[in-house]
Design a protein around this motif. Structure first.
Motif, PDB file in Angstrom:
ATOM      1  N   ILE A  44       0.817  -1.206   0.000  1.00 15.08           N
ATOM      2  CA  ILE A  44       0.000   0.000   0.000  1.00 15.08           C
ATOM      3  C   ILE A  44       0.856   1.264   0.000  1.00 15.08           C
ATOM      4  N   ASN A  45       1.997   1.216   0.689  1.00 14.28           N
ATOM      5  CA  ASN A  45       2.851   2.409   0.754  1.00 14.28           C
ATOM      6  C   ASN A  45       3.762   2.552  -0.462  1.00 14.28           C
ATOM      7  N   LYS A  46       4.253   1.434  -0.958  1.00 14.16           N
ATOM      8  CA  LYS A  46       5.247   1.481  -2.027  1.00 14.16           C
ATOM      9  C   LYS A  46       4.686   1.069  -3.380  1.00 14.16           C
ATOM     10  N   GLY A  47       3.577   0.336  -3.356  1.00 16.80           N
ATOM     11  CA  GLY A  47       3.071  -0.194  -4.617  1.00 16.80           C
ATOM     12  C   GLY A  47       4.034  -1.225  -5.171  1.00 16.80           C
ATOM     13  N   THR A  48       3.785  -1.698  -6.360  1.00 15.83           N
ATOM     14  CA  THR A  48       4.727  -2.619  -7.008  1.00 15.83           C
ATOM     15  C   THR A  48       4.483  -2.591  -8.510  1.00 15.83           C
ATOM     16  N   ASP A  49       5.572  -2.594  -9.270  1.00 12.55           N
ATOM     17  CA  ASP A  49       5.445  -2.678 -10.722  1.00 12.55           C
ATOM     18  C   ASP A  49       6.043  -3.973 -11.240  1.00 12.55           C
ATOM     19  N   GLU A  50       6.302  -4.903 -10.306  1.00 15.86           N
ATOM     20  CA  GLU A  50       6.726  -6.256 -10.650  1.00 15.86           C
ATOM     21  C   GLU A  50       6.129  -7.185  -9.592  1.00 15.86           C
ATOM     22  N   PRO A  51       5.973  -8.467  -9.898  1.00 15.03           N
ATOM     23  CA  PRO A  51       5.359  -9.365  -8.903  1.00 15.03           C
ATOM     24  C   PRO A  51       6.113  -9.336  -7.569  1.00 15.03           C
ATOM     25  N   TYR A  52       5.409  -8.983  -6.506  1.00 12.95           N
ATOM     26  CA  TYR A  52       5.999  -8.822  -5.175  1.00 12.95           C
ATOM     27  C   TYR A  52       6.159 -10.184  -4.508  1.00 12.95           C
ATOM     28  N   ARG A  53       7.358 -10.410  -3.982  1.00 10.85           N
ATOM     29  CA  ARG A  53       7.633 -11.649  -3.259  1.00 10.85           C
ATOM     30  C   ARG A  53       8.195 -11.304  -1.886  1.00 10.85           C
ATOM     31  N   MET A  54       7.773 -12.033  -0.860  1.00  8.56           N
ATOM     32  CA  MET A  54       8.237 -11.760   0.495  1.00  8.56           C
ATOM     33  C   MET A  54       9.620 -12.369   0.739  1.00  8.56           C
ATOM     34  N   PHE A  55      10.469 -11.620   1.431  1.00 12.68           N
ATOM     35  CA  PHE A  55      11.776 -12.080   1.897  1.00 12.68           C
ATOM     36  C   PHE A  55      11.942 -11.677   3.356  1.00 12.68           C
ATOM     37  N   THR A  56      12.791 -12.385   4.086  1.00  8.59           N
ATOM     38  CA  THR A  56      13.058 -12.000   5.471  1.00  8.59           C
ATOM     39  C   THR A  56      13.669 -10.605   5.532  1.00  8.59           C
ATOM     40  N   SER A  57      14.418 -10.216   4.501  1.00  6.41           N
ATOM     41  CA  SER A  57      15.074  -8.910   4.499  1.00  6.41           C
ATOM     42  C   SER A  57      14.081  -7.753   4.436  1.00  6.41           C
ATOM     43  N   ARG A  58      12.837  -8.026   4.057  1.00  5.00           N
ATOM     44  CA  ARG A  58      11.830  -6.954   3.996  1.00  5.00           C
ATOM     45  C   ARG A  58      11.322  -6.589   5.401  1.00  5.00           C
ATOM     46  N   ALA A  59      11.549  -7.459   6.373  1.00  5.36           N
ATOM     47  CA  ALA A  59      11.028  -7.251   7.727  1.00  5.36           C
ATOM     48  C   ALA A  59      12.125  -6.704   8.631  1.00  5.36           C
ATOM     49  N   GLU A  60      11.936  -5.488   9.132  1.00  5.16           N
ATOM     50  CA  GLU A  60      12.941  -4.891  10.009  1.00  5.16           C
ATOM     51  C   GLU A  60      12.907  -5.477  11.414  1.00  5.16           C
ATOM     52  N   PHE A  61      11.831  -6.208  11.764  1.00 16.17           N
ATOM     53  CA  PHE A  61      11.707  -6.797  13.098  1.00 16.17           C
ATOM     54  C   PHE A  61      11.704  -8.324  13.019  1.00 16.17           C
ATOM     55  N   ARG A  62      12.561  -8.893  12.180  1.00 10.71           N
ATOM     56  CA  ARG A  62      12.469 -10.336  11.942  1.00 10.71           C
ATOM     57  C   ARG A  62      12.884 -11.187  13.138  1.00 10.71           C
ATOM     58  N   THR A  63      13.623 -10.611  14.108  1.00 12.04           N
ATOM     59  CA  THR A  63      13.919 -11.383  15.318  1.00 12.04           C
ATOM     60  C   THR A  63      12.642 -11.592  16.131  1.00 12.04           C
TER      61      THR A  63
ATOM     62  N   SER B 243       7.443   5.365  -0.613  1.00 13.68           N
ATOM     63  CA  SER B 243       8.566   5.589  -1.523  1.00 13.68           C
ATOM     64  C   SER B 243       8.495   7.012  -2.082  1.00 13.68           C
ATOM     65  N   GLY B 244       9.601   7.766  -1.942  1.00 11.29           N
ATOM     66  CA  GLY B 244       9.637   9.142  -2.430  1.00 11.29           C
ATOM     67  C   GLY B 244       9.422  10.176  -1.347  1.00 11.29           C
ATOM     68  N   VAL B 245       9.027   9.730  -0.137  1.00 12.28           N
ATOM     69  CA  VAL B 245       8.882  10.641   1.009  1.00 12.28           C
ATOM     70  C   VAL B 245      10.139  10.522   1.869  1.00 12.28           C
ATOM     71  N   ASN B 246      10.890  11.593   1.981  1.00 10.97           N
ATOM     72  CA  ASN B 246      12.157  11.596   2.688  1.00 10.97           C
ATOM     73  C   ASN B 246      11.973  11.943   4.158  1.00 10.97           C
TER      74      ASN B 246
END
Length: 622
Positions: free
Chosen positions: A417-436, A606-609
């Motif tokens: 919702i915040n970033k949108g996607t222009d390619e098929p989105y796939r989940m990775f552990t690296s996408r989660a900042e609280f993965r512990t 994305s785009g908001v600093n």
């Protein structure tokens, strides 16, 4: 003929099935509409569930009371816990499944779910009045009314299948696409675009020489996905998978088909999945590599059909066949069907609220590949949340939104919702900042109480979780006090290359040492094992993780608290960003389009600093 439903779910893939089950189990009267009742819950691509980060999602679905974990466990033919050599925040369960048993188990569970009705037909349009969806119109002309509608159309919206220079309409091989809905949604003001995905050939396992491949066994301990006590296969019963590799000869043959490739000739306009590229993509993008890994995966217990994972392609079938026979073990291979690419419509997910309800049309929800995601797991969790919130809307109840610190599901929806996607989105552990915090082992501790409160998780689930919590706390308290003398443990410590004790120590302190596990410590000290008196291996594993990673877990909890400050600062929906000329032009455009509800959400667009966020805070008097 039809009553008025609380929730109408369009499409019976992974998203649609979870949406229907969730809403029905919460008390809604649900209609599940599919174009083919025989294709409910199909594993359209590989016959597997879970994997890196995806396994965490399946466990979260199960913890909340969804069905995907149970179905996966009941239909598994092999289980593996990936990334065990890394920290527990990276561990990811994966099952190889019997494709037909998976689908039939899903159907059995849906048919056993009260409040779910079924209807076979294509939905060609929505009934919309004054900005609110009121039902659907089917291909046979039925007008079916409902308080909410969930669209889970997968790859079927104006789907086009590509094999070399051939192309024809379809949502899946052998099935027609769905038409009409995209055009109506665009007329209503929605933005649509195209994506593509692909699948490899299916081959006859009797024609393969497995002696030329590396065998890939399942784990010696089968954990599975579901937290319920399900009868699972024994480790010795698991089916083997195999690994083989392409080579330069294979690559050379594949290159001869590039001039007829629909992707390279521009016939496919949509973006494909970056992290699951076709074999032609791989040899083009990674030209320096002499070989690429292929996983040879059986499709079930009672079939010879094999899925060639890693050989996704839309090249002409004769090129596919000639190339694959150059792969070790595939010299005499026979095709069941060639690989193909499919191009389909999706709707950029920035057009949704966090509940997955559309911003333009009230009570209309999108879930799954219609939102630009790829994978069964990503689709299923969206279906679950859309089903929950469709039920809540139908009852005028409070929406249910998972935060990024609550679940991988929250990370996925927040990203979309915040970033949108222009390619098929796939989940990775690296996408989660609280993965512990968001580990696969603690999804029940995180989410089952919420599922129970919503009426989704049943009494047996929450009872198991509460009992588990009590056991964990009891063992941790015991470890904090249990004394160990040097003579009891030094031989064990020296054997594990750990410094011997020179004075009495508490068991908790020893467990904090690298390389010292709780089960091994209990075996070395019988009095400790007797005192703990616990045979549940998942409880013991949870205790060990919580003790060893306590410092890291607490740090992440502190970070979550700091982030919550921004999440609690709300922004009025009518806020006019154009009057804040100090904001960058891109920030004003993105903020106006997405309309974030909080400063926390605004900070992730994305785009908001960070400077834009500071300006917003100052303007709002914070």
């Amino acid at each position: 003929m039809f009553p008025k439903y609380d929730v109408i779910v369009v499409g019976a893939g992974h998203a649609g099935c979870e949406a229907a089950a969730a809403a029905a189990n919460m008390g809604s009267k649900v209609l599940l509409i599919t174009m083919n009742m025989q294709m409910i819950a199909q594993m359209s691509c590989n016959p597997a569930m879970g994997g890196i980060a995806k396994g965490q999602i399946v466990r979260e679905i199960d913890a909340l009371g969804g069905y995907s974990g149970v179905v996966s466990d009941k239909s598994m033919i092999q289980f593996r816990m990936l990334n065990k050599s890394k920290g527990p925040g990276m561990w990811s369960p994966r099952t190889q499944n019997d494709r037909m048993l998976f689908a039939s188990t899903w159907r059995d569970m849906l048919e056993a779910t009260l409040n779910v009705d079924f209807w076979q037909d294509m939905v060609k349009s929505l009934i919309v009045s004054r900005g609110t969806v009121e039902g659907v119109v089917t291909g046979m002309g039925q007008h079916i009314y409902g308080k909410t509608v969930v669209l889970t159309n997968g790859t079927f919206l104006n789907g086009v299948i590509h094999i070399g220079e051939k192309q024809f309409g379809g949502g899946r091989m052998g099935e027609k696409g769905a038409t009409g809905l995209t055009e109506q949604l665009v007329e209503l003001g929605f933005e649509s675009a195209r994506l593509k995905t692909g699948t490899p050939p299916r081959v006859d396992g009797r024609s393969l020489d497995y002696s030329k491949m590396e065998i890939q066994n399942g784990d010696e301990e089968i954990v599975g996905f579901s937290y319920l006590p399900i009868d699972r296969i024994k480790p010795s019963q698991q089916r083997h998978c195999w690994v083989t590799y392409t080579n330069e000869e294979v690559h050379g043959i594949l290159k001869t088909g590039f001039e007829k490739s629909p992707m390279y000739q521009g016939r496919i306009k949509g973006s494909g999945p970056r992290y699951c590229p076709s074999i032609e993509d791989k040899i083009s993008r990674f030209a320096e590599r002499e070989r690429h890994q292929l996983f040879v995966e059986p499709e079930g217990w009672n079939t010879v059909e094999i899925y060639v994972n890693g050989f996704s392609t839309s090249l002409p079938e004769d090129v596919q066949y000639k190339a694959i026979t150059m792969v070790p073990g595939f010299e005499n291979c026979k095709f069941f069907r060639p690989g193909y690419a499919i191009e389909y419509d999706y709707f950029p997910p920035t057009q949704l609220k966090f509940t997955l309800e559309t911003k333009l049309i009230r009570n209309l929800f999108f879930a799954g590949q219609i939102n630009g995601t790829t994978g069964y797991e990503e689709a299923a969790c969206q279906g679950l949340m859309a089903g929950i919130n469709a039920h809540q809307n139908a009852l005028d109840a409070e929406p249910v939104v998972l935060q990024r610190s609550d679940a991988y599901i929250g990370v996925l929806i927040d990203d979309l919702i915040n970033k949108g996607t222009d390619e098929p989105y796939r989940m990775f552990t690296s996408r989660a900042e609280f993965r512990t915090l968001l580990r696969q082992d603690n999804a029940d501790l995180r989410l089952t109480e919420l599922g129970y409160k919503l009426g989704l998780a049943k009494e047996d689930r929450v009872a198991l979780v509460r009992e588990k919590k009590e056991k964990i706390e009891k063992i941790k308290a015991l470890l904090a006090e249990f004394p160990i003398e040097p003579a009891q443990v030094n031989d064990f410590l020296e054997a594990n290359e750990s410094t011997p004790l020179i004075e009495r120590a508490r068991a908790m302190k020893l467990l904090l040492r690298p390389g010292i596990g709780l089960k091994e410590l209990m075996t070395a000290i019988p009095s400790l094992e007797e005192a703990i008196n616990e045979n549940d291996q998942l409880v013991l594993e949870q205790v060990e993780i919580q003790v060893k990673y306590d410092v890291y877990i607490e740090k992440e909890k502190e970070l979550v608290k700091k982030m919550a400050t921004l999440e609690n600062l709300t922004i009025p929906e009518s806020f006019n960003y154009d009057k804040l000329t100090a904001l960058s032009m891109e920030a004003r455009q993105k903020l106006t389009k997405i309309k974030p509800g909080t400063l926390g959400q605004a900070s992730r667009i994305s785009g908001v600093n960070p400077s834009d966020v500071q300006i917003l805070m100052v303007y709002m008097g914070r």
